[in-house]
Scaffold this motif. Structure first.
Motif, PDB file in Angstrom:
ATOM      1  N   VAL A 284       0.828  -1.210   0.000  1.00 45.05           N
ATOM      2  CA  VAL A 284       0.000   0.000   0.000  1.00 45.05           C
ATOM      3  C   VAL A 284       0.861   1.258   0.000  1.00 45.05           C
ATOM      4  O   VAL A 284       0.569   2.225  -0.713  1.00 45.05           O
ATOM      5  CB  VAL A 284      -0.950  -0.004   1.221  1.00 45.05           C
ATOM      6  N   MET A 285       1.921   1.265   0.795  1.00 48.17           N
ATOM      7  CA  MET A 285       2.795   2.437   0.934  1.00 48.17           C
ATOM      8  C   MET A 285       4.244   2.038   0.632  1.00 48.17           C
ATOM      9  O   MET A 285       5.072   1.914   1.545  1.00 48.17           O
ATOM     10  CB  MET A 285       2.680   3.013   2.349  1.00 48.17           C
ATOM     11  N   PRO A 286       4.594   1.813  -0.612  1.00 46.80           N
ATOM     12  CA  PRO A 286       5.931   1.307  -0.947  1.00 46.80           C
ATOM     13  C   PRO A 286       7.064   2.283  -0.654  1.00 46.80           C
ATOM     14  O   PRO A 286       8.228   1.885  -0.647  1.00 46.80           O
ATOM     15  CB  PRO A 286       5.824   1.008  -2.447  1.00 46.80           C
ATOM     16  N   GLN A 287       6.740   3.548  -0.414  1.00 46.11           N
ATOM     17  CA  GLN A 287       7.781   4.534  -0.095  1.00 46.11           C
ATOM     18  C   GLN A 287       8.102   4.572   1.405  1.00 46.11           C
ATOM     19  O   GLN A 287       8.979   5.328   1.843  1.00 46.11           O
ATOM     20  CB  GLN A 287       7.330   5.943  -0.522  1.00 46.11           C
ATOM     21  N   ALA A 288       7.376   3.792   2.206  1.00 52.12           N
ATOM     22  CA  ALA A 288       7.496   3.885   3.661  1.00 52.12           C
ATOM     23  C   ALA A 288       8.828   3.343   4.168  1.00 52.12           C
ATOM     24  O   ALA A 288       9.458   2.481   3.540  1.00 52.12           O
ATOM     25  CB  ALA A 288       6.350   3.142   4.335  1.00 52.12           C
ATOM     26  N   ARG A 289       9.222   3.869   5.326  1.00 49.26           N
ATOM     27  CA  ARG A 289      10.300   3.273   6.108  1.00 49.26           C
ATOM     28  C   ARG A 289       9.681   2.853   7.436  1.00 49.26           C
ATOM     29  O   ARG A 289       8.610   3.337   7.816  1.00 49.26           O
ATOM     30  CB  ARG A 289      11.452   4.266   6.294  1.00 49.26           C
ATOM     31  N   TYR A 290      10.376   1.956   8.169  1.00 50.47           N
ATOM     32  CA  TYR A 290       9.750   1.311   9.315  1.00 50.47           C
ATOM     33  C   TYR A 290      10.639   1.339  10.557  1.00 50.47           C
ATOM     34  O   TYR A 290      11.858   1.173  10.470  1.00 50.47           O
ATOM     35  CB  TYR A 290       9.432  -0.153   8.996  1.00 50.47           C
ATOM     36  N   LEU A 291       9.981   1.512  11.696  1.00 45.71           N
ATOM     37  CA  LEU A 291      10.612   1.313  12.993  1.00 45.71           C
ATOM     38  C   LEU A 291       9.916   0.135  13.654  1.00 45.71           C
ATOM     39  O   LEU A 291       8.701   0.179  13.884  1.00 45.71           O
ATOM     40  CB  LEU A 291      10.473   2.562  13.875  1.00 45.71           C
ATOM     41  N   PHE A 292      10.661  -0.907  13.944  1.00 44.16           N
ATOM     42  CA  PHE A 292      10.121  -2.135  14.541  1.00 44.16           C
ATOM     43  C   PHE A 292      10.517  -2.155  16.013  1.00 44.16           C
ATOM     44  O   PHE A 292      11.666  -2.400  16.349  1.00 44.16           O
ATOM     45  CB  PHE A 292      10.673  -3.346  13.793  1.00 44.16           C
ATOM     46  N   ILE A 293       9.562  -1.874  16.901  1.00 43.36           N
ATOM     47  CA  ILE A 293       9.842  -1.827  18.323  1.00 43.36           C
ATOM     48  C   ILE A 293       9.278  -3.082  18.986  1.00 43.36           C
ATOM     49  O   ILE A 293       8.152  -3.474  18.729  1.00 43.36           O
ATOM     50  CB  ILE A 293       9.280  -0.537  18.971  1.00 43.36           C
ATOM     51  N   ARG A 294      10.095  -3.720  19.817  1.00 46.32           N
ATOM     52  CA  ARG A 294       9.626  -4.924  20.505  1.00 46.32           C
ATOM     53  C   ARG A 294       9.982  -4.830  22.003  1.00 46.32           C
ATOM     54  O   ARG A 294      10.908  -4.141  22.412  1.00 46.32           O
ATOM     55  CB  ARG A 294      10.185  -6.195  19.875  1.00 46.32           C
ATOM     56  N   ARG A 295       9.170  -5.556  22.788  1.00 49.42           N
ATOM     57  CA  ARG A 295       9.263  -5.504  24.247  1.00 49.42           C
ATOM     58  C   ARG A 295       9.151  -6.925  24.807  1.00 49.42           C
ATOM     59  O   ARG A 295       8.597  -7.812  24.164  1.00 49.42           O
ATOM     60  CB  ARG A 295       8.121  -4.639  24.791  1.00 49.42           C
ATOM     61  N   ASP A 296       9.642  -7.112  26.003  1.00 50.36           N
ATOM     62  CA  ASP A 296       9.466  -8.370  26.721  1.00 50.36           C
ATOM     63  C   ASP A 296       7.992  -8.790  26.652  1.00 50.36           C
ATOM     64  O   ASP A 296       7.106  -8.075  27.103  1.00 50.36           O
ATOM     65  CB  ASP A 296       9.911  -8.168  28.174  1.00 50.36           C
ATOM     66  N   GLY A 297       7.731  -9.967  26.077  1.00 56.06           N
ATOM     67  CA  GLY A 297       6.360 -10.386  25.848  1.00 56.06           C
ATOM     68  C   GLY A 297       5.544 -10.569  27.108  1.00 56.06           C
ATOM     69  O   GLY A 297       4.349 -10.234  27.140  1.00 56.06           O
ATOM     70  N   VAL A 298       6.140 -11.091  28.172  1.00 56.69           N
ATOM     71  CA  VAL A 298       5.396 -11.284  29.417  1.00 56.69           C
ATOM     72  C   VAL A 298       5.037  -9.940  30.027  1.00 56.69           C
ATOM     73  O   VAL A 298       3.930  -9.744  30.537  1.00 56.69           O
ATOM     74  CB  VAL A 298       6.204 -12.148  30.403  1.00 56.69           C
ATOM     75  N   ASP A 299       5.939  -8.994  29.963  1.00 59.19           N
ATOM     76  CA  ASP A 299       5.659  -7.641  30.441  1.00 59.19           C
ATOM     77  C   ASP A 299       4.518  -7.018  29.637  1.00 59.19           C
ATOM     78  O   ASP A 299       3.633  -6.364  30.188  1.00 59.19           O
ATOM     79  CB  ASP A 299       6.917  -6.782  30.311  1.00 59.19           C
ATOM     80  N   ALA A 300       4.528  -7.243  28.330  1.00 61.63           N
ATOM     81  CA  ALA A 300       3.476  -6.706  27.468  1.00 61.63           C
ATOM     82  C   ALA A 300       2.128  -7.351  27.778  1.00 61.63           C
ATOM     83  O   ALA A 300       1.083  -6.686  27.744  1.00 61.63           O
ATOM     84  CB  ALA A 300       3.838  -6.922  26.001  1.00 61.63           C
TER      85      ALA A 300
END
Length: 285
Positions: A99-115
């Motif tokens: 859909v947005m081929p010009q996009a750039r991405y920030l992939f943020i992840r966190r401790d799953g149990v905390d989430a």
């Protein structure tokens, strides 16, 4: 396109809001005046049974509609960067990229149990009229009856739920109803987290490195100035040091561990067994 679309990808309760708010405090960086725009991303696919929209659903009409919504933000704020954050996009990165081929991405992840501990509170949250009204402004008119019916059902479900929770919350998985019958709420939240993280990671593994950047939530909140500088380098944006310090001055690490603290030891052990493979991959187990 005279602006850069920047899409934040992350599972629910993984710091996506915090990251968006820090970035949009910078000059020339803007977003929508509401929390998420899943209604926009799902337009013309509103009845697809999950949020994991396949690439073939990114039709020319869908691409044009979403692009117009991004253009609206850019024009309204004279933005150089338009930031978008919808957690459900974690399940459909290839669709989003089509859909947005010009996009750039920030992939943020966190401790799953905390989430999970944090996500469970959202499943049980009371009605917030102001929050709902902000998001409703961006529901396409033709989709209003569908979403209105779903929302009423979800709230009625909460009245009769033994767990006092809504019928659904967060990214919709392909087998969400079956999961809710088989697993506890904590386990459903853990599976939801794992599917979001694993799906996004798999998509980014096949994407050129210059288009995406991975961020650890814990690293960001413990060292926000260094983390922000890394992001700005990724975006090729020059921001004075004093301004960088100003936009992260309220970032705190006090939420680390809060979700885990809301769970008993037996539940934590159960969740670590259930989603242990993903936890270990990122050093959380």
């Amino acid at each position: 396109m005279r602006y850069q679309p920047l899409i934040i990808i992350g599972a629910p309760r993984s710091g996506t809001n915090m990251l968006r708010d820090v970035l949009t405090a910078l000059d020339g960086v803007s977003t929508w005046p509401c929390d998420e725009i899943n209604y926009i991303w799902r337009h013309r696919n509103v009845r697809y049974p999950s949020d994991a929209l396949p690439v073939e659903r990114a039709t020319p009409a869908v691409r044009a509609y979403v692009a117009r919504r991004f253009d609206w933000v850019a024009r309204r704020h004279d933005a150089e960067v338009v930031v978008e954050k919808t957690c459900a996009n974690s399940l459909r990165v290839p669709f989003v990229d089509a859909v947005m081929p010009q996009a750039r991405y920030l992939f943020i992840r966190r401790d799953g149990v905390d989430a999970v501990g944090s996500a469970m509170s959202r499943w049980k949250a009371s009605l917030d009229i102001g929050y709902l009204a902000e998001k409703a402004r961006f529901v396409p008119a033709m989709d209003l009856p569908y979403y209105g019916g779903r929302y009423i059902w979800s709230r009625l479900y909460r009245l009769f739920s033994s767990e006092q929770r809504v019928a659904f919350w967060g990214p919709r998985l392909d087998d969400m109803e079956a999961l809710q019958r088989e697993y506890s709420l904590a386990e459903v939240c853990a599976i939801q987290w794992q599917r979001c993280v694993d799906s996004a990671a798999a998509a980014f593994a096949g994407m050129p490195e210059q288009r995406w950047l991975e961020i650890g939530y814990e690293d960001f909140v413990r060292h926000p100035e260094q983390a922000l500088e890394r992001i700005l380098g990724f975006l090729d944006r020059d921001v004075p040091k004093e301004r960088q310090r100003a936009v992260v001055e309220n970032v705190r690490s006090t939420s680390i561990g809060k979700g885990r603290a809301a769970l008993d030891d037996a539940t934590i052990r159960q969740l670590e067994t259930l989603v242990g493979d993903t936890q270990r991959r990122y050093g959380y187990l």
